[in-house]
Design a protein around this motif. Sequence first.
Motif, PDB file in Angstrom:
ATOM      1  N   ASP A 180       2.539  13.531   0.654  1.00 28.78           N
ATOM      2  CA  ASP A 180       2.029  14.681  -0.102  1.00 28.78           C
ATOM      3  C   ASP A 180       1.305  15.668   0.812  1.00 28.78           C
ATOM      4  OD1 ASP A 180       3.095  13.646  -2.412  1.00 28.78           O
ATOM      5  OD2 ASP A 180       1.200  12.772  -3.124  1.00 28.78           O
ATOM      6  N   ASP A 181       0.493  15.160   1.731  1.00 23.90           N
ATOM      7  CA  ASP A 181      -0.216  16.033   2.680  1.00 23.90           C
ATOM      8  C   ASP A 181       0.781  16.780   3.571  1.00 23.90           C
ATOM      9  OD1 ASP A 181      -2.578  15.108   1.629  1.00 23.90           O
ATOM     10  OD2 ASP A 181      -3.040  13.755   3.308  1.00 23.90           O
TER      11      ASP A 181
ATOM     12  N   HIS B 128       0.836  -1.209   0.000  1.00 19.56           N
ATOM     13  CA  HIS B 128       0.000   0.000   0.000  1.00 19.56           C
ATOM     14  C   HIS B 128       0.873   1.262   0.000  1.00 19.56           C
ATOM     15  CE1 HIS B 128      -3.482  -2.509   0.687  1.00 19.56           C
ATOM     16  NE2 HIS B 128      -2.809  -3.120   1.648  1.00 19.56           N
TER      17      HIS B 128
ATOM     18  N   GLN C  52       2.314   7.544   0.092  1.00 16.38           N
ATOM     19  CA  GLN C  52       2.464   8.666  -0.836  1.00 16.38           C
ATOM     20  C   GLN C  52       1.499   9.788  -0.472  1.00 16.38           C
ATOM     21  OE1 GLN C  52       4.640   8.846  -3.678  1.00 16.38           O
ATOM     22  NE2 GLN C  52       3.984  10.979  -3.674  1.00 16.38           N
ATOM     23  N   LYS C  53       0.261   9.437  -0.102  1.00 20.62           N
ATOM     24  CA  LYS C  53      -0.733  10.443   0.277  1.00 20.62           C
ATOM     25  C   LYS C  53      -0.314  11.159   1.558  1.00 20.62           C
ATOM     26  CE  LYS C  53      -5.680  11.053   1.153  1.00 20.62           C
ATOM     27  NZ  LYS C  53      -5.413  12.205   1.969  1.00 20.62           N
ATOM     28  N   ILE C  54       0.192  10.408   2.546  1.00 21.17           N
ATOM     29  CA  ILE C  54       0.648  11.025   3.800  1.00 21.17           C
ATOM     30  C   ILE C  54       1.811  11.979   3.526  1.00 21.17           C
ATOM     31  CG2 ILE C  54       1.868  10.491   5.956  1.00 21.17           C
ATOM     32  CD1 ILE C  54      -0.021   8.107   6.221  1.00 21.17           C
TER      33      ILE C  54
ATOM     34  N   ASP D  39       0.628   3.652  -1.986  1.00 15.70           N
ATOM     35  CA  ASP D  39      -0.215   4.822  -2.259  1.00 15.70           C
ATOM     36  C   ASP D  39      -0.644   5.530  -0.972  1.00 15.70           C
ATOM     37  OD1 ASP D  39      -1.620   2.422  -1.797  1.00 15.70           O
ATOM     38  OD2 ASP D  39      -3.475   3.270  -2.623  1.00 15.70           O
ATOM     39  N   ILE D  40      -0.840   4.804   0.123  1.00 18.50           N
ATOM     40  CA  ILE D  40      -1.211   5.428   1.406  1.00 18.50           C
ATOM     41  C   ILE D  40      -0.049   6.278   1.926  1.00 18.50           C
ATOM     42  CG2 ILE D  40      -1.817   4.952   3.811  1.00 18.50           C
ATOM     43  CD1 ILE D  40      -3.203   2.382   2.814  1.00 18.50           C
TER      44      ILE D  40
END
Length: 182
Positions: free
Chosen positions: A148-149, A139, A144-146, A141-142
């Motif tokens: 990016d945020d 995962h 990557q989202k953290i 992508d999870i």
Amino acid sequence: MAFIRKYDKPQKNEDLVNERIRFREVRVVDNHGEQVGTMSSREAQAKANEAGLDLVCVAPKAKPPVCRIMDYGKYRFEQQKKAREMRKNSKAVSLKETQLSPTIDVHDKNVKLKRTLKWLESGDKVKIAVRFRGRQMAHIDIGQKILDDFVAECADYCVIEKPAKLEGRTLTAVLAPKKSKK
């Protein structure tokens, strides 16, 4: 057999002064900054002795080499003073690191964000790393989202020097502080 003592050999960063100047002809500049002309190094040394000053080679690679009549002790002092100022004014930028995980909670992320912003304001670069362990690699992508945020919340204080990239089991990005306009 003659022995060469350590202090007889010229050092690499040592200046050519007075008798150490071995060029046949040199261009001479007097202590007021005016060109005297081209002459033999012995004549130039004699002129320096008349003025009670030293003959210092300031451009040994020039054709002919340029020598200046000046107070060598004062010249060395000024050079050392400039070097001290340069060392004092230079700031070593260090790279700090903030580690996140894909399962980080909101409060933990805010604590790390606050610390990261403090580092950016003090002028340090920050490496943000999201480490994946075991099944978390499925995962990405999870993570990557953290990341990016986190970078989006730091956007007012930094520029992205190196965008997010997966290196092994770690997703990293490097942030540099924004240049302040004074």
